[in-house]
Design a protein around this motif. Sequence first.
Motif, short mmCIF file in Angstrom:
data_model
loop_
_atom_site.label_atom_id
_atom_site.label_comp_id
_atom_site.label_asym_id
_atom_site.label_seq_id
_atom_site.Cartn_x
_atom_site.Cartn_y
_atom_site.Cartn_z
N UNK A 135 -50.56 -23.29 24.98
CA UNK A 135 -50.42 -24.51 24.19
C UNK A 135 -49.49 -24.28 23.01
N UNK A 136 -49.58 -23.12 22.39
CA UNK A 136 -48.70 -22.82 21.25
C UNK A 136 -47.23 -22.78 21.69
N UNK A 137 -46.97 -22.30 22.90
CA UNK A 137 -45.58 -22.26 23.39
C UNK A 137 -45.07 -23.66 23.69
N UNK A 138 -45.94 -24.55 24.14
CA UNK A 138 -45.54 -25.96 24.29
C UNK A 138 -45.14 -26.54 22.94
N UNK A 139 -45.93 -26.27 21.93
CA UNK A 139 -45.63 -26.79 20.59
C UNK A 139 -44.33 -26.20 20.05
N UNK A 140 -44.12 -24.90 20.27
CA UNK A 140 -42.90 -24.25 19.79
C UNK A 140 -41.67 -24.81 20.49
N UNK A 141 -41.79 -25.08 21.79
CA UNK A 141 -40.67 -25.64 22.54
C UNK A 141 -40.33 -27.04 22.04
N UNK A 142 -41.35 -27.82 21.70
CA UNK A 142 -41.10 -29.15 21.17
C UNK A 142 -40.38 -29.07 19.83
N UNK A 143 -40.79 -28.11 19.01
CA UNK A 143 -40.14 -27.93 17.71
C UNK A 143 -38.69 -27.51 17.86
N UNK A 144 -38.39 -26.81 18.95
CA UNK A 144 -37.01 -26.37 19.22
C UNK A 144 -36.14 -27.51 19.75
N UNK A 145 -36.76 -28.66 20.05
CA UNK A 145 -36.00 -29.82 20.49
C UNK A 145 -36.19 -30.23 21.93
N UNK A 146 -37.13 -29.60 22.65
CA UNK A 146 -37.33 -29.92 24.06
C UNK A 146 -37.76 -31.37 24.23
N UNK A 147 -37.16 -32.04 25.23
CA UNK A 147 -37.42 -33.46 25.45
C UNK A 147 -38.46 -33.74 26.51
N UNK A 148 -38.43 -33.01 27.61
CA UNK A 148 -39.41 -33.25 28.68
C UNK A 148 -39.97 -31.93 29.17
N UNK A 149 -41.18 -32.01 29.71
CA UNK A 149 -41.86 -30.82 30.22
C UNK A 149 -42.36 -31.12 31.63
N UNK A 150 -42.25 -30.12 32.48
CA UNK A 150 -42.74 -30.27 33.85
C UNK A 150 -43.90 -29.30 34.02
N UNK A 151 -45.09 -29.84 34.08
CA UNK A 151 -46.30 -29.02 34.20
C UNK A 151 -46.58 -28.81 35.68
N UNK A 152 -46.53 -27.56 36.10
CA UNK A 152 -46.73 -27.23 37.51
C UNK A 152 -48.02 -26.48 37.74
N UNK A 153 -48.71 -26.85 38.82
CA UNK A 153 -49.95 -26.16 39.19
C UNK A 153 -50.17 -26.36 40.68
N UNK A 154 -50.89 -25.44 41.31
CA UNK A 154 -51.17 -25.60 42.73
C UNK A 154 -51.84 -26.95 42.98
N UNK A 155 -51.39 -27.66 43.99
CA UNK A 155 -51.90 -29.01 44.26
C UNK A 155 -53.41 -29.03 44.44
N UNK A 156 -53.94 -27.97 45.05
CA UNK A 156 -55.37 -27.94 45.33
C UNK A 156 -56.22 -27.81 44.07
N UNK A 157 -55.60 -27.38 42.97
CA UNK A 157 -56.34 -27.15 41.72
C UNK A 157 -55.71 -27.92 40.55
N UNK A 158 -54.97 -28.96 40.83
CA UNK A 158 -54.14 -29.62 39.83
C UNK A 158 -54.95 -30.17 38.66
N UNK A 159 -56.24 -30.45 38.89
CA UNK A 159 -57.07 -30.99 37.82
C UNK A 159 -57.16 -30.04 36.62
N UNK A 160 -56.98 -28.74 36.88
CA UNK A 160 -57.06 -27.75 35.81
C UNK A 160 -55.92 -27.90 34.80
#
Length: 355
Positions: free
Chosen positions: A109-134
């Motif tokens: 979560x901290x790396x998500x926040x740091x990336x946003x502070x660096x100017x990142x516009x969009x994020x692609x959150x990837x996870x195995x389809x069978x466990x995507x709820x996590x």
Amino acid sequence: MADPGSRMEGEGMPQGLSGRRVEILECTLREGSYAVDFKFTENDTAVMAGVLDRLGFRWIEVGHGVGLGAAKAGKGTMPASDERLIEAAKRAAPHAQIGCFFIPGIGTADQLKSARSAGLDFIRIGYNASEIEDACSYLTLARELGFKVCLNFMKTYGVSPEAFGEKARAGAAAGADVVYCVDSAGSMLPEDVRKYFSAARESSDCELGFHGHSNLQFALANSVEAVRCGANFIDTTLYGLGRSAGNVPTEIAVAVFQNLGIETGIDLFDVMDAAEEFMGPLMSQMQLYDMMSVAMGCSQFHSSFLPKVAAAARKHGVELRRLVVAMGKLDPVNLDDENLNRVACSLAWPAACRR
């Protein structure tokens, strides 16, 4: 007078595609980093992001192939931090949205926040389809941080189309702006894509995307089918540079979409020139396609499992491709050590199993 190389409206164009608009999400600087051991530098990122921006690409993904935080998690070193690569891309590509990949558990979560502070516009959150709820808690955080959020169903084929549709609906409700069908092993056929997209469209009205690999050389055909079924985003890389057998080549996607009347906003000859000038020298030293890629594609085997399976093949004296196919067909999503040893033994000479 019409361009003699183009097709006239209605002339040989599939019904429903002419005039459609699709966003190409250009992934060379992220997915392509797999092929260069994650060694794209700040300068590489700035140069290529600037070129892609001038060509008209409005969605550019950068960073470590495995995603934010991957280098710190021991997934392969890179010459600059996530934040430095993001900042380099943002300076060089002022008209584009800059994004990164993110796998919960590898990134934090901290790396998500740091990336946003660096100017990142969009994020692609990837996870195995069978466990995507996590991954849902990270969707909420990403929305709170102001990202446009894509939810990438890694190894989509690990669930049924019906389950994908229901999970897509839940993902959209949790905050995903775009839901992605991901053919991680390059094993899908167009009829598979049609089933998954139809299920998602019946369950949700969120935007849809497709990320394909070329193990069985269907990535482009699958992308066309995805557009036919309502995809808003298609992932591509220059020359198809990427993990395993690579991805949909950007320049070929632009050419095919142009012939089908699908609007991308990208000039075909400009992108071909850029591919030759900036990636041609690198590609002349690479071979993306090999027989192991075929074995992976036909069995839905993910390339990340290859080192462990290769070690088991050596230990038991088993032909690696046969073990790859057997393990992929047994479970396309997970690799269990006990099952790996059992299957390797079953394929080995009897003496090898007594070691």
